[in-house]
Design an enzyme around this catalytic site. Structure first.
Site, PDB file in Angstrom:
ATOM      1  N   ARG A  16     -22.948  -8.687 -26.232  1.00 11.83           N
ATOM      2  CA  ARG A  16     -22.763  -7.775 -27.371  1.00 11.83           C
ATOM      3  C   ARG A  16     -23.795  -8.015 -28.458  1.00 11.83           C
ATOM      4  O   ARG A  16     -24.244  -7.082 -29.115  1.00 11.83           O
ATOM      5  CB  ARG A  16     -21.342  -7.851 -27.933  1.00 11.83           C
ATOM      6  CG  ARG A  16     -20.921  -9.207 -28.432  1.00 11.83           C
ATOM      7  CD  ARG A  16     -19.509  -9.124 -29.002  1.00 11.83           C
ATOM      8  NE  ARG A  16     -18.833 -10.422 -28.924  1.00 11.83           N
ATOM      9  CZ  ARG A  16     -17.543 -10.558 -29.126  1.00 11.83           C
ATOM     10  NH1 ARG A  16     -16.779  -9.522 -29.403  1.00 11.83           N
ATOM     11  NH2 ARG A  16     -16.987 -11.750 -29.060  1.00 11.83           N
ATOM     12  N   GLU A  64     -13.525   9.848 -28.704  1.00  7.70           N
ATOM     13  CA  GLU A  64     -14.626   9.680 -27.752  1.00  7.70           C
ATOM     14  C   GLU A  64     -15.188  11.004 -27.261  1.00  7.70           C
ATOM     15  O   GLU A  64     -16.399  11.136 -27.055  1.00  7.70           O
ATOM     16  CB  GLU A  64     -14.172   8.831 -26.551  1.00  7.70           C
ATOM     17  CG  GLU A  64     -13.859   7.385 -26.886  1.00  7.70           C
ATOM     18  CD  GLU A  64     -12.485   7.178 -27.490  1.00  7.70           C
ATOM     19  OE1 GLU A  64     -11.670   8.123 -27.453  1.00  7.70           O
ATOM     20  OE2 GLU A  64     -12.200   6.083 -28.013  1.00  7.70           O
ATOM     21  N   PHE A  89     -13.302   4.550 -21.632  1.00  8.51           N
ATOM     22  CA  PHE A  89     -13.329   5.660 -22.598  1.00  8.51           C
ATOM     23  C   PHE A  89     -14.613   6.481 -22.417  1.00  8.51           C
ATOM     24  O   PHE A  89     -14.616   7.698 -22.600  1.00  8.51           O
ATOM     25  CB  PHE A  89     -13.239   5.135 -24.036  1.00  8.51           C
ATOM     26  CG  PHE A  89     -11.987   4.338 -24.310  1.00  8.51           C
ATOM     27  CD1 PHE A  89     -10.771   4.739 -23.801  1.00  8.51           C
ATOM     28  CD2 PHE A  89     -12.039   3.192 -25.083  1.00  8.51           C
ATOM     29  CE1 PHE A  89      -9.612   4.008 -24.053  1.00  8.51           C
ATOM     30  CE2 PHE A  89     -10.892   2.451 -25.343  1.00  8.51           C
ATOM     31  CZ  PHE A  89      -9.674   2.852 -24.834  1.00  8.51           C
ATOM     32  N   ARG A 173     -18.963  -8.007 -22.418  1.00 10.14           N
ATOM     33  CA  ARG A 173     -19.275  -8.164 -23.836  1.00 10.14           C
ATOM     34  C   ARG A 173     -19.698  -9.591 -24.177  1.00 10.14           C
ATOM     35  O   ARG A 173     -20.396  -9.815 -25.128  1.00 10.14           O
ATOM     36  CB  ARG A 173     -18.049  -7.818 -24.679  1.00 10.14           C
ATOM     37  CG  ARG A 173     -18.077  -6.409 -25.203  1.00 10.14           C
ATOM     38  CD  ARG A 173     -17.056  -6.206 -26.275  1.00 10.14           C
ATOM     39  NE  ARG A 173     -15.689  -6.359 -25.798  1.00 10.14           N
ATOM     40  CZ  ARG A 173     -14.657  -6.638 -26.593  1.00 10.14           C
ATOM     41  NH1 ARG A 173     -14.829  -6.810 -27.885  1.00 10.14           N
ATOM     42  NH2 ARG A 173     -13.448  -6.742 -26.082  1.00 10.14           N
TER      43      ARG A 173
END
Lengths: 322, 283
Positions: A16, A64, A89, A173
């Site tokens: 991330r 989204e 998503f 992440r």
């Protein structure tokens, strides 16, 4: 071939941070680059971008579908939107938007789908995408990648900024296992051979690359020499490399942190069945949904460990001798 | 800006005529929702939009996105009337290999700014364009027509919240409130309640006007631009099949494959418009 470290140590930097830092760097260098988030800035560390260059990171809130459409609209005026949200998503939830306002309209959107598969850990079944690669792969002209370490993530982000079209990059992440030196280069449609071997080829992506290297170590002690390929380029896939290794090793195992239907395993099977039918086994999620749990537990539950790969290799190597 | 109403009404008639001929030539199509936006298109393309038909992708242009993509035929008629492409192209609507598909495709048709037809999505793209202009401190406007039935789609309301939050005062949303959707009356399917109240609550500057009056539509747009603080919603009080009394009265007029009676009525409307425009009947 790349000689990957055999320590399989986690990198000091999280994926991330690499995303946020690279996006900030690109945005500062190119005023057309703009990040979009649907209320997950703090999850992916892009909040520092909004503090520093607020006009180049937009938090749309939890919407989204609209975010994907806004990205399409931004690209109509020449901007280069980088959209981040969790993988499910970005694909399941906003699929028609990605398909129509994105690919069909030939707009220019870069998507980072994070928290791939079991790495969603405590977020559980609602957030555990085992199908995002499959969905993205179904979209015509959509480029689909699953990154395996920070060098690759950074390289691909810089690369897709310069290429028009829809690019879906799947990532974890947190910290990946270090696989590549910082100056490594990557090419769409070209897999990376990390280890040579004559008896079987393990084709993996994402967190399963490190597991495959560990499996190759175990197999070596048993006298089975396994080649390992990091097939980060899910689409386009490296047909030539797959066929070449299928011809030389005559057995294939795929390993992915994703449903075996639709993702890497399917993509490899499609190549093999059309060009070089070869005994193969697929490691990955089966008819299963996600659940909460710690990563190690989940990897065991969904049979995504080096030991599971080793067993699959043993089976497929045995079947080759039949 | 003053308005030459008569000139704009002639342009409106030209769009309506071309739309009818285009659809009649095809033999079926979305008559109802194409005709209900003719006045709005006439005002946008005939008066308010900064465009250059010679250069459809001119970077300094205003953008138009037809979110209710099934109204494509009247957008095409408008673009042809403005000279984006020759009128003959209209008669290829929906033919194999055409540049004019029933729902707009920005990669096929000169002058089409966004691919639409999957309802709810065009408005998000319009919001993205308006945001881009705002961030760049450019004064370009973005116009978007959404359908009243289309507003069933939740994505539209996501887009409206986003537009209001970012104070996209260069976004003009025109709601084609023709009160019908494919399966019947909107109030019987999903009652939209009061659009004026809803858009007010969503942070828009809002006005309801007679969607058959070019004068009222134009004035509402100018008033909206003058307030300079909020995105603009103009609720167009329209009817499906607008401007052709026979079609207005036809109950099921979303998608029509004309019967003999329908055909006679459509041809008579065409003849009437041609006489009005002084062009004589064309075969």
């Amino acid at each position: 071939m790349i000689t990957a470290s055999k320590n399989y140590e986690l990198e000091s930097v999280e994926m991330r941070q690499v995303y946020a830092n690279t996006l900030m760097e690109m945005a500062k260098a190119n005023p057309q680059v703009i990040g979009l988030e649907a209320d997950l800035m703090s999850a992916i560390s892009t909040n520092k971008i909004i503090k520093e260059i607020p006009n180049q990171l937009i938090n749309t809130g939890i919407m989204e579908a609209n975010m994907m459409g806004v990205a399409a609209g931004l690209s109509l005026t020449g901007r280069i939107p980088f959209v981040h949200t969790f993988g499910q998503f970005a694909t399941r939830r906003a699929f028609d938007q990605l398909f129509i306002s994105g690919a069909y309209a030939k707009t220019n959107i870069k998507i980072l789908g994070s928290d791939s598969g079991v790495t969603a850990e405590h977020n559980g079944g609602t957030h555990m995408a085992f199908e995002d690669l499959g969905l993205a792969r179904l979209i015509p002209n959509c480029h689909v990648y699953e990154v395996s370490d920070s060098t690759m993530l950074r390289y691909l982000l810089l690369k897709v900024e310069k290429e028009h079209g829809i690019h879906y990059i799947r990532t974890i992440r947190k910290n990946a296992v270090k696989l590549y030196p910082e100056n490594e280069v990557f090419e769409a449609g070209k897999g990376k051979v990390l280890r040579e071997g004559e008896d079987v080829t393990i084709i993996a992506s994402g967190i399963m690359v490190a597991e495959s290297l560990k499996a190759a170590d175990i197999l070596q002690q048993q006298g089975i020499k396994a080649a390992v390929i990091d097939m980060f380029t899910i689409k386009p896939i490296d047909k030539d490399l797959i066929v070449k290794y299928a011809q030389t090793t005559k057995a294939i195992v795929t390993a992915e942190n994703h449903n075996i239907i639709g993702g890497l395993g399917s993509a490899v099977a499609e190549v093999l069945s059309e060009h070089c039918p070869t005994p193969m086994k697929r490691i990955g999620g089966k008819e299963q949904f996600g659940q909460v749990g710690k990563l190690e537990y989940l990897k065991e539950f969904y049979q995504l460990t080096a030991s599971d790969i080793t067993s699959a290799v043993e089976e497929v190597v045995m079947s080759k001798k039949d | 800006m003053s308005l030459d109403t008569q000139k704009l009404e002639l342009f409106r008639d030209e769009i309506r005529l071309k739309t009818l001929k285009e659809l009649y030539n095809l033999g079926f199509g979305h008559y109802g929702g194409s005709l209900s936006i003719v006045e709005a298109l006439a005002v946008l393309y005939g008066k308010v939009m900064k465009i250059d038909p010679e250069n459809p992708n001119w970077e300094e242009r205003d953008y138009f996105i037809l979110s209710k993509g099934h109204g494509g035929p009247s957008l095409y008629a408008t673009l042809a009337a403005k000279g984006y492409f020759p009128e003959d192209l209209l008669y290829t609507l929906n033919q194999n290999g055409t540049k004019l598909p029933s729902h707009p495709d920005k990669n096929l048709t000169p002058g089409v700014d966004m691919t639409t037809g999957s309802l709810g999505q065009g408005i998000s793209a319009a919001v993205g364009v308006a945001l881009s202009h705002k961030l760049a401190h450019k004064d370009n406007y973005t116009y978007c027509i959404v359908g009243d039935g289309e507003l069933n789609e939740g994505q539209c309301w996501e887009a409206f919240q986003f537009a209001a939050h970012h104070r996209l005062n260069q976004l003009v949303v025109l709601v084609d409130d023709n009160k019908k959707q494919l399966d019947g009356l909107t109030k019987d399917i999903i009652d939209p309640l009061d659009f004026v109240e809803k858009f007010n609550a969503f942070g828009f500057y809002v006005r309801r006007v007679d969607g058959a009056s070019v004068q009222e539509i134009y004035e509402a747009i100018e008033l909206g631009k003058a307030q300079n603080a909020k995105p603009i919603a103009i609720i167009l009080d329209t009817v499906k099949g607008q401007g052709v009394p026979y079609l207005e009265e036809k109950a099921d007029n979303h998608h029509i494959r004309p019967s003999e009676a329908d055909e006679a009525a459509i041809l008579s409307a065409v003849a009437e418009l041609e006489t009005k425009l002084g062009k004589g009947v064309k075969g």
